[in-house]
Design a protein around this motif. Sequence first.
Motif, short mmCIF file in Angstrom:
data_model
loop_
_atom_site.label_atom_id
_atom_site.label_comp_id
_atom_site.label_asym_id
_atom_site.label_seq_id
_atom_site.Cartn_x
_atom_site.Cartn_y
_atom_site.Cartn_z
N LYS A 269 0.65 -1.16 0.07
CA LYS A 269 -0.14 0.06 -0.15
C LYS A 269 0.77 1.32 -0.15
O LYS A 269 0.59 2.16 -0.86
N VAL A 272 2.13 1.91 -3.33
CA VAL A 272 1.17 2.24 -4.24
C VAL A 272 1.08 3.82 -4.21
O VAL A 272 0.86 4.39 -5.05
N GLU A 273 1.04 4.34 -3.13
CA GLU A 273 0.90 5.65 -2.68
C GLU A 273 1.85 6.61 -3.17
O GLU A 273 1.66 7.57 -3.75
N LYS A 274 3.15 5.98 -3.18
CA LYS A 274 4.22 6.69 -3.35
C LYS A 274 4.50 6.76 -5.09
O LYS A 274 4.83 7.71 -5.50
N ALA A 275 3.93 5.58 -5.66
CA ALA A 275 4.10 5.61 -7.21
C ALA A 275 3.10 6.50 -7.72
O ALA A 275 3.05 6.71 -9.19
N LYS A 276 2.02 7.05 -7.00
CA LYS A 276 0.71 7.73 -7.67
C LYS A 276 1.35 9.11 -8.16
O LYS A 276 2.31 9.78 -7.63
#
Length: 276
Positions: A269, A272-276
């Motif tokens: 999670k 994913v947040e960092k990749a947004k």
Amino acid sequence: ALCANVAMAQDEVLMQVHGTQVTDRDVMAELQRVPPEARAAAVAKPGTMQAILKTLMARRLLASEARTNGLVANADMQALLKINEERILSDARMLQIDAAGEPDEAALDAYARNKYQAESKAFEVPAQTHARHILLTGDGDEPRAQAEKLLADIKGGASFEELAKAQSKDPGSAAKGGDLGFFAEGRMVPEFDAALKNMKPGEVSAPVKTQFGWHLIQLAERRPAGKRPYDEVRQDLQSEARTRILSEKRVAKSTALLEGATYQEDAIKAFVEKAK
């Protein structure tokens, strides 16, 4: 077969720029990316071979510059190099597993026969007709008159097939003696199908006019609706069997390797947040 085994390469220098070389082993390794059946054709033409060598040399020189410029020390680059190395090695291991698990003829035949029986509707074919023709093209009465003359020659004993080779204007069938192979009703233009309906095997039609010109048609044989013989589809079914059996072995290997694996949900999670 060309490049069947990279280890067979002899390290013969094929291209050189100052102290940098490209060898036959390099080319053979590069050709592993090409389907086996296409490898010989890929190097058959001098221009293609030179293009491969130029690509390999430019890539090698650029890679050397990348090292000189410190790119290899970059953490992301190191991860990418590791991923690419693992991809190559894992693909090679899977090919090794394929070779060890190659199904024998009995296993392939068992699969093929089972599918042939279980999915019989897939092998049903409609009634088919096997015919030959001679096509004469052109405007006016001349092509019809020519067709009438050829018909008289055939009735007099001339070979339909030889006349088709010499006279037919159909580029797809002339060289084969006018042979059109087997076809189902509706594959030909309506006038052609209609002429065949009341013919018997061996008979030759009167001249038939279609949008393509004038035809003489010879009925060779009729094949009733039915199921394609097993021997006719055996090779395709066995090829499908081999692909499926090897695929199942690959899946089984991957499943075994991943047994007991766990996902780190919080870390996923966060990523994913960092990749947004």
